[in-house]
Write a protein that holds these residues in place. Sequence first.
Motif, mmCIF file in Angstrom:
data_model
loop_
_atom_site.group_PDB
_atom_site.id
_atom_site.type_symbol
_atom_site.label_atom_id
_atom_site.label_comp_id
_atom_site.label_asym_id
_atom_site.label_seq_id
_atom_site.Cartn_x
_atom_site.Cartn_y
_atom_site.Cartn_z
ATOM 1 N N PHE A 102 1.139 -1.201 0.033
ATOM 2 C CA PHE A 102 -0.067 0.153 0.052
ATOM 3 C C PHE A 102 0.874 1.275 -0.071
ATOM 4 N N GLU A 103 1.931 1.274 0.855
ATOM 5 C CA GLU A 103 2.782 2.452 0.959
ATOM 6 C C GLU A 103 3.559 2.646 -0.422
ATOM 7 N N ALA A 104 4.089 1.572 -1.047
ATOM 8 C CA ALA A 104 4.896 1.631 -2.438
ATOM 9 C C ALA A 104 3.698 2.153 -3.513
ATOM 10 N N VAL A 105 2.514 1.603 -3.536
ATOM 11 C CA VAL A 105 1.495 1.878 -4.752
ATOM 12 C C VAL A 105 1.222 3.504 -4.424
ATOM 13 N N SER A 106 1.143 3.771 -3.088
ATOM 14 C CA SER A 106 0.582 5.317 -2.680
ATOM 15 C C SER A 106 1.830 6.448 -3.328
ATOM 16 N N CYS A 107 3.216 5.892 -2.947
ATOM 17 C CA CYS A 107 4.154 6.666 -3.287
ATOM 18 C C CYS A 107 4.261 6.936 -4.817
ATOM 19 N N MET A 108 4.346 5.689 -5.520
ATOM 20 C CA MET A 108 4.448 5.840 -6.920
ATOM 21 C C MET A 108 3.312 6.404 -7.881
ATOM 22 N N THR A 109 2.128 6.226 -7.165
ATOM 23 C CA THR A 109 1.056 7.199 -7.783
ATOM 24 C C THR A 109 1.066 8.320 -7.444
#
Length: 503
Positions: A102-109
């Motif tokens: 979730f953290e990685a998706v939030s950052c990359m988006t």
Amino acid sequence: MRLGGFPIFLIVIFGLGAAMFVPALEAALTRDWRASRLFIYAGLFVMLSGAALGMAARKGQIGVHARAELLTLLGVFAAAPAFAAAPIYLVVPEIGWFGAYFEAVSCMTTTGASVLISAEWTPPSLHLWRAMLGWFGGFATLVAAVAILAPRELLDLPGGATVGASGRILALGQGGRRTLRAARQLFPVYGGLTAAAAAALAAAGTPSFAALCHAMSLVSTSGISPLTGGLAGQGNRAAEAVAVVVLVLAASRLTYGRRGPSAGPEAARDWKGARHDPEIQLMAIAVGLSTLWLFLHGIWVEGGFGAATREPVFALRALWGGFVTSVGVLSTSGFLSSDWSAAASWTQVEAPAMMLMGLATLGGGVATTAGGVKLFRAYALYRHGIGELVRLPHPSRMDLARTQGGRLSRRAIVNAWVYVMLYMVALALALLALTLSGMTFDAAMAAAVASLSNTGPLFPLATGFTYAGASETARAIMIVAMVLGRIEVLAAVALCNPAYWRR
């Protein structure tokens, strides 16, 4: 979509693995040996995985179809975070693998939603990695807009303008070649703006590490910060003034203008005519109205200008806090002013959630790192509505609405209508799903808008809740909404429509 026979998606994976050595070096310099070691392990694993899969999938150059390009775009924002989450999970295992994803998706988006409880207890190397992911996600968004969405008629620019030097990006090359050409043309201005922002923030008194992270977050409009409270945690109005300038540049198409950074004087002429640009005009109107509403509402509650006369300094703080926060939310970065508490107290509204959600939904300019519906689409609908009203008494009248780039095309108006309708449908579905997951209606509405507009800090600001307190089901729904908002709803619909990519 391939480059040199290798799938671009796997090249991205290999690049993410290599980038993990940067926070590993930062951790080593600060003697955080555990974090450094874990970043090195994760980087080696991701690089080996990307290289092995790339060699297995390597083929000669083949025909490029819309489906391959859109699937690559979807993979970058939905599948690549599974690899980018590796060091996050290793460094902070208590959030679990799903929390790290979730953290990685939030950052990359470039959403900036975080399940990390406290910034103070998070290693600096992890903050740097999150900021780097957001910065890369913003750059990938720009490249995708130029090399994938615009050529496939999934993105309209004012007056049919193009992004990139001399507009050649859209005409030359296919697939991977076009993507590489777009990256080469856009990187100088994107990287240059980041370096300039970091230098300006440092000169304004921001510590060097925070200045670097904030610069990457401002340019990518991700809202990621290593400080508790984000930009507001500094209490530095000079840094906030720098942030406002950078956010305006990041949320405007003119920064990556159709003549590109290499054009020099020609690019400068774009900004000389910025006052005539519909996106800049609408941005100024939206920020001005929201700031005045916050300020005048407090005066109306007090029954006159007596409060401003008695407490002029507090009134100015409230005005500044409302202005900076409005710019931060409209650009979909979600950065707040340190004077936002003064603005909320002055307004006597605990959290003007509806106004903030409206600003986030409006979003920034097309072909920028900002999310939301986008300013140009709102302008196209406004001009179309005005034209229809004027045409009622004059049926034969021709609407000659023009922008800085030329005449507003009918296709742009139709695409704006379609996009806004699809966006509202996606918002309604996300709201329904979040409500069914157990959220209250108010929280579900804020979470849906924050996810779909890629404005992560909006959710805790509007509701007082945290992402860590949301259920895994709710966070899974937010992940889908974040990816959908980042790749654009039209692209997602085109990806699901075989009749489109068979053409």
